[in-house]
Design a protein around this motif. Structure first.
Motif, PDB file in Angstrom:
ATOM      1  N   SER A  97       0.831  -1.211   0.000  1.00 23.28           N
ATOM      2  CA  SER A  97       0.000   0.000   0.000  1.00 23.28           C
ATOM      3  C   SER A  97       0.863   1.258   0.000  1.00 23.28           C
ATOM      4  CB  SER A  97      -0.907   0.015   1.227  1.00 23.28           C
ATOM      5  OG  SER A  97      -0.167   0.404   2.362  1.00 23.28           O
ATOM      6  N   GLY A  98       2.186   1.086   0.089  1.00 20.65           N
ATOM      7  CA  GLY A  98       3.072   2.247   0.164  1.00 20.65           C
ATOM      8  C   GLY A  98       3.602   2.645  -1.205  1.00 20.65           C
ATOM      9  N   ALA A  99       3.607   3.923  -1.484  1.00 18.97           N
ATOM     10  CA  ALA A  99       4.233   4.487  -2.686  1.00 18.97           C
ATOM     11  C   ALA A  99       3.671   3.850  -3.959  1.00 18.97           C
ATOM     12  CB  ALA A  99       5.750   4.347  -2.599  1.00 18.97           C
ATOM     13  N   SER A 100       4.489   3.831  -5.024  1.00 20.48           N
ATOM     14  CA  SER A 100       4.077   3.254  -6.308  1.00 20.48           C
ATOM     15  C   SER A 100       4.946   2.023  -6.566  1.00 20.48           C
ATOM     16  CB  SER A 100       4.301   4.270  -7.422  1.00 20.48           C
ATOM     17  OG  SER A 100       5.690   4.539  -7.523  1.00 20.48           O
ATOM     18  N   ALA A 101       4.564   1.217  -7.565  1.00 20.13           N
ATOM     19  CA  ALA A 101       5.340   0.005  -7.863  1.00 20.13           C
ATOM     20  C   ALA A 101       6.801   0.359  -8.155  1.00 20.13           C
ATOM     21  CB  ALA A 101       4.715  -0.723  -9.041  1.00 20.13           C
ATOM     22  N   GLN A 102       7.019   1.416  -8.924  1.00 21.78           N
ATOM     23  CA  GLN A 102       8.398   1.787  -9.265  1.00 21.78           C
ATOM     24  C   GLN A 102       9.193   2.137  -8.012  1.00 21.78           C
ATOM     25  OE1 GLN A 102       5.661   2.958 -10.715  1.00 21.78           O
ATOM     26  NE2 GLN A 102       5.935   3.337 -12.891  1.00 21.78           N
ATOM     27  N   LEU A 103       8.579   2.910  -7.126  1.00 21.77           N
ATOM     28  CA  LEU A 103       9.281   3.291  -5.889  1.00 21.77           C
ATOM     29  C   LEU A 103       9.545   2.083  -5.008  1.00 21.77           C
ATOM     30  CD1 LEU A 103       7.340   6.567  -5.240  1.00 21.77           C
ATOM     31  CD2 LEU A 103       9.834   6.420  -5.208  1.00 21.77           C
ATOM     32  N   ARG A 104       8.573   1.185  -4.936  1.00 23.10           N
ATOM     33  CA  ARG A 104       8.748  -0.004  -4.073  1.00 23.10           C
ATOM     34  C   ARG A 104       9.870  -0.894  -4.592  1.00 23.10           C
ATOM     35  NH1 ARG A 104       2.951   0.127  -4.194  1.00 23.10           N
ATOM     36  NH2 ARG A 104       2.848  -1.597  -5.672  1.00 23.10           N
TER      37      ARG A 104
END
Ligand SMILES: Cc1cc2nc3c(=O)[nH]c(=O)nc-3n(C[C@H](O)[C@H](O)[C@H](O)COP(=O)(O)OP(=O)(O)OC[C@H]3O[C@@H](n4cnc5c(N)ncnc54)[C@H](O)[C@@H]3O)c2cc1C
Ligand code: SF4
Length: 351
Positions: A97-104
């Motif tokens: 649920s945190g940030a976006s897929a790229q950031l994760r």
């Protein structure tokens, strides 16, 4: 941007030695630190790049049944580790649920724990901010503060800690392993982040040069896998920080809650363990009345720090709903939009 040194050590010992000089900071994926540097809110003299250290990117189960997660494991790799997600579903749900897929994909476990607040005045160097500069004042007081803290805040600072990951971790008694100039030590995650008091610039129990090398979940933490959820309310589902969030983990035996864990996110300068609410739940039947009582207990000490009284009621409702979802049982598959109340298939949106 201010000039700085850049070093890329190959071992933990070299990293700790390189970070010993004043003004040195660790760089993991940089998804938070580099933003702060570009805006001038963080002005380090030296970056100690951790990304080439060996041995910090593993997820391992130890002989006693605890799981140890290296500080350089990415948020995505941890959330998608099938064994991990099965044993600690609320942690996986929080990560997703945190940030976006790229950031994760880039963001690391250590960086997520130690990311800085998202208070807009902290990022804006034209604003007064006691966290950036002790004694300068706090423009969030009397400013745009609807997302600021309702628990544990002080007159000096009303910022919240933004991590989703830390919320179920603190509920499950996670421990942080630290390497510093005096060697290895460990502390409870609950003791890692500090409340602001008069010194909001001192955000954690870490001393200069301390490196987080791993996070550990104790053996008992996997005992909640059947009844554990993370619920996050945010202003947009694609990606946004929590306005308020709750991690709920229960053990239910013979129709009674034998053990309960509850923590809140988005409400204080640290992930907020709600121990008094856990006491209400322990031994109770998993009913709406018990969950309401726990929610009241969790927010008893809450008070607005500005235009955010709504958060207290919101957090109560999130607690009730997270407990209701946890009691109903961890779903075999996490919802398509993790931690969104709108993605859930059971219960009403408002508790
Ligand atoms: C657009 C956007 C949306 C986001 N949304 C969310 C969200 O919804 N939920 C959420 O939880 N996060 C969110 N994030 C934050 C993101 O998760 C963090 O930026 C990320 O976790 C930081 O990890 P990093 O490895 O990039 O850390 P870095 O940026 O490299 O470091 C962050 C801080 O941690 C310190 N540090 C890093 N590793 C260590 C270590 N091992 N030991 C000691 N100190 C260390 C650094 O010195 C620095 O101070 C969002 C970020 C962005 C940009
Ligand atoms: S709330 Fe804290 S971080 Fe935000 S401006 Fe005030 S002192 Fe700075």
């Amino acid at each position: 941007m201010k000039q700085f040194d850049y070093v890329r050590p190959a071992t933990v010992a070299e990293a700790v030695a390189a970070a010993a000089q004043p003004g040195a900071v660790y760089l993991a994926a940089g998804t938070n630190l580099l933003d702060l540097m570009k805006g001038g809110a963080s002005r380090p003299d030296r970056l100690v790049d951790l990304t080439h250290l060996d041995g910090l990117d593993g997820i391992e189960t130890l002989a006693d049944g605890s799981v140890r997660i290296g500080a350089l494991v990415s948020n995505a790799d941890l959330a998608h580790d099938a064994e991990f997600a099965k044993s600690y579903p609320a942690v996986a749900e929080a990560l997703l649920s945190g940030a976006s897929a790229q950031l994760r994909n880039a963001a690391t476990v250590g960086g997520n724990l130690l990311q800085r607040t998202r208070c807009a005045y902290f990022y804006d160097t034209a604003s007064r901010c006691n966290k950036r500069e002790t004694g300068s004042g706090c423009d969030a007081r009397g400013g745009e503060n609807r997302t600021h803290a309702v628990l544990g805040w002080s007159e000096s600072c009303i910022a919240t800690h933004p991590s989703d990951f830390c919320v179920p971790l603190v509920a499950l008694d996670a421990v942080v392993e630290i390497e510093g100039k005096s060697g290895r030590r460990e502390i409870a995650l609950d003791d890692l982040h500090r409340l602001p008091g008069d010194t909001p610039g001192r955000e954690s129990a870490l001393e200069a040069g301390d490196l987080v090398v791993a996070v550990r979940l104790p053996p008992a933490a996997s005992g909640f896998a059947a009844h554990a959820r993370y619920l996050k309310v945010r202003e947009r589902t694609s990606y946004a920080f929590a306005v308020a969030a709750a991690a709920a983990a229960l053990r239910i035996e013979n129709g009674k809650i034998s053990e309960a864990r509850l923590a809140l996110g988005g409400v204080a300068a640290k992930p907020w363990r709600a121990r008094a609410a856990e006491d209400v739940l322990r031994g109770a039947a998993p009913t709406a009345d018990a969950f309401q009582e726990a929610a009241w207990r969790a927010l008893t000490d809450a008070k607005p720090s500005g235009d955010n009284a709504f958060k207290i009621e919101l957090a109560r409702r999130i607690v009730v709903r997270a407990l209701t979802l946890a009691a109903a049982g961890t779903p075999a598959r996490l919802p398509a939009l993790p931690a969104s109340p709108f993605a859930s298939t059971s219960g009403a949106i408002h508790a």
